[in-house]
Design an enzyme around this catalytic site. Structure first.
Site, short mmCIF file in Angstrom:
data_model
loop_
_atom_site.label_atom_id
_atom_site.label_comp_id
_atom_site.label_asym_id
_atom_site.label_seq_id
_atom_site.Cartn_x
_atom_site.Cartn_y
_atom_site.Cartn_z
N ARG A 102 -0.48 3.59 2.48
CA ARG A 102 -1.33 4.72 2.11
C ARG A 102 -0.52 5.74 1.32
NH1 ARG A 102 -4.78 8.31 6.31
NH2 ARG A 102 -2.75 9.21 6.69
N ASP A 202 5.75 4.20 11.27
CA ASP A 202 7.05 4.86 11.49
C ASP A 202 7.45 4.79 12.96
OD1 ASP A 202 6.87 5.48 8.83
OD2 ASP A 202 6.94 7.65 9.09
C1 PRP Z 1 -1.49 3.24 8.40
C2 PRP Z 1 -2.26 2.35 9.32
C3 PRP Z 1 -3.43 1.92 8.49
C4 PRP Z 1 -3.68 3.13 7.62
C5 PRP Z 1 -4.88 3.87 8.15
O1 PRP Z 1 -0.71 2.50 7.53
O2 PRP Z 1 -1.52 1.29 9.84
O3 PRP Z 1 -3.19 0.77 7.71
O4 PRP Z 1 -2.52 3.96 7.72
O5 PRP Z 1 -5.22 4.93 7.32
P1 PRP Z 1 -6.59 4.97 6.52
O6 PRP Z 1 -7.66 4.57 7.47
O7 PRP Z 1 -6.70 6.41 6.11
O8 PRP Z 1 -6.48 4.06 5.33
P2 PRP Z 1 0.23 3.18 6.43
O9 PRP Z 1 -0.47 3.23 5.12
O10 PRP Z 1 0.80 4.46 6.97
O11 PRP Z 1 1.37 2.12 6.24
P3 PRP Z 1 2.49 1.56 7.25
O12 PRP Z 1 1.76 0.78 8.30
O13 PRP Z 1 3.33 0.72 6.35
O14 PRP Z 1 3.25 2.71 7.83
N1 URA Z 2 -2.02 6.17 9.68
C1 URA Z 2 -1.31 6.38 10.81
O1 URA Z 2 -0.35 5.65 11.10
N2 URA Z 2 -1.65 7.41 11.58
C2 URA Z 2 -2.67 8.24 11.31
O2 URA Z 2 -2.94 9.17 12.09
C3 URA Z 2 -3.39 8.01 10.12
C4 URA Z 2 -3.06 6.97 9.34
#
Ligand code: PRP
Ligand code: URA
Length: 215
Positions: A102, A202
């Site tokens: 994201r 994270d």
């Molecule tokens: C997080 C989570 C989802 C997304 C949700 O991933 O695991 O995939 O955010 O957010 P949304 O509903 O607003 O799209 P992130 O993009 O932070 O990536 P990561 O898992 O690599 O940290």
């Molecule tokens: N992705 C996350 O990991 N946490 C949140 O709260 C939103 C998006």
């Protein structure tokens, strides 16, 4: 879209450990793995079974196995934490992968990996991601799966926010069910779930170091 918010004390207890800001990476991973297994158990409740004879040391009994083991599709990174628990529950499942990050400013998903079977028509698909916030990532992943013919997709999330649930429900994409541990009320100005648990990726693996403009 059917919504199943699993009302179980062990689900609530693991989720509480994950929500707690004092929980370190190792304890977070362990709680997420336990909760992942519980949610997959719930998601698999209505899967069709086939009967066969199994010979015990004493006699023949009626055995059962899944008629059509699902394909588990995690959204990388955070969804990866749900793969091992899913496979521990359903050892004969297959696994496909979707990678997405994201954008912190736009909150839009930036896709970077797609490793899926060409044809998902008639397959049982479990799309897994701990977090459903705006719904952007999930909707993008659902589109990829629908483009391959998937229908009646089961989505398994741990923390789902109301705006994301509504966005997925209104997307017209082929979701049969959302199985979740909780539905949290809102998002903050950074599109984090409130109260949520912070950044799941994270907290599982440490800060992400991808320059999204390279993808
Ligand atoms: C997080 C989570 C989802 C997304 C949700 O991933 O695991 O995939 O955010 O957010 P949304 O509903 O607003 O799209 P992130 O993009 O932070 O990536 P990561 O898992 O690599 O940290
Ligand atoms: N992705 C996350 O990991 N946490 C949140 O709260 C939103 C998006």
């Amino acid at each position: 879209m059917e919504i199943v918010e699993v009302p179980h004390p062990l689900v609530a207890a693991r989720l509480t450990i994950m929500r707690d800001a004092r929980t370190d990476n190792a304890a977070f991973r362990a709680a997420l793995a336990d909760l992942g297994a519980m949610l997959i158990y719930e998601a698999a409740r209505d899967l069709p079974v086939e009967n066969f004879d199994v010979t015990t040391p004493v006699a023949v009994a009626e055995g059962r196995r899944l008629a059509d083991p699902p394909i588990i599709v995690p959204i990388i990174r955070a969804g990866l934490g749900m793969v091992d628990p899913a496979l521990s529950m359903i050892p004969d499942a297959q696994v496909g992968f979707i990678g997405m990050a994201r954008d912190e400013k736009t909150h839009e998903p930036v896709p970077y990996l797609e490793a899926l079977p060409e044809d998902l028509a008639g397959r049982t698909v479990f799309l897994v991601d701990p977090m459903l916030a705006t719904g952007g990532s999930l909707i993008h992943a659902l589109r990829l799966l629908a483009d391959r013919g998937a229908t009646g997709i089961t989505v398994v999330c741990m923390v789902s926010a109301v705006p994301g649930v509504e966005a997925v429900r209104d997307s017209g994409l082929p979701v049969g069910r959302l199985v979740t541990a909780t539905i949290d009320p809102s998002l903050n100005e950074d599109a984090y779930i409130v109260p949520g648990l912070g950044d799941a990726g994270d907290r599982l693996y440490g800060p992400r170091n991808i320059d999204l403009s390279d993808l």
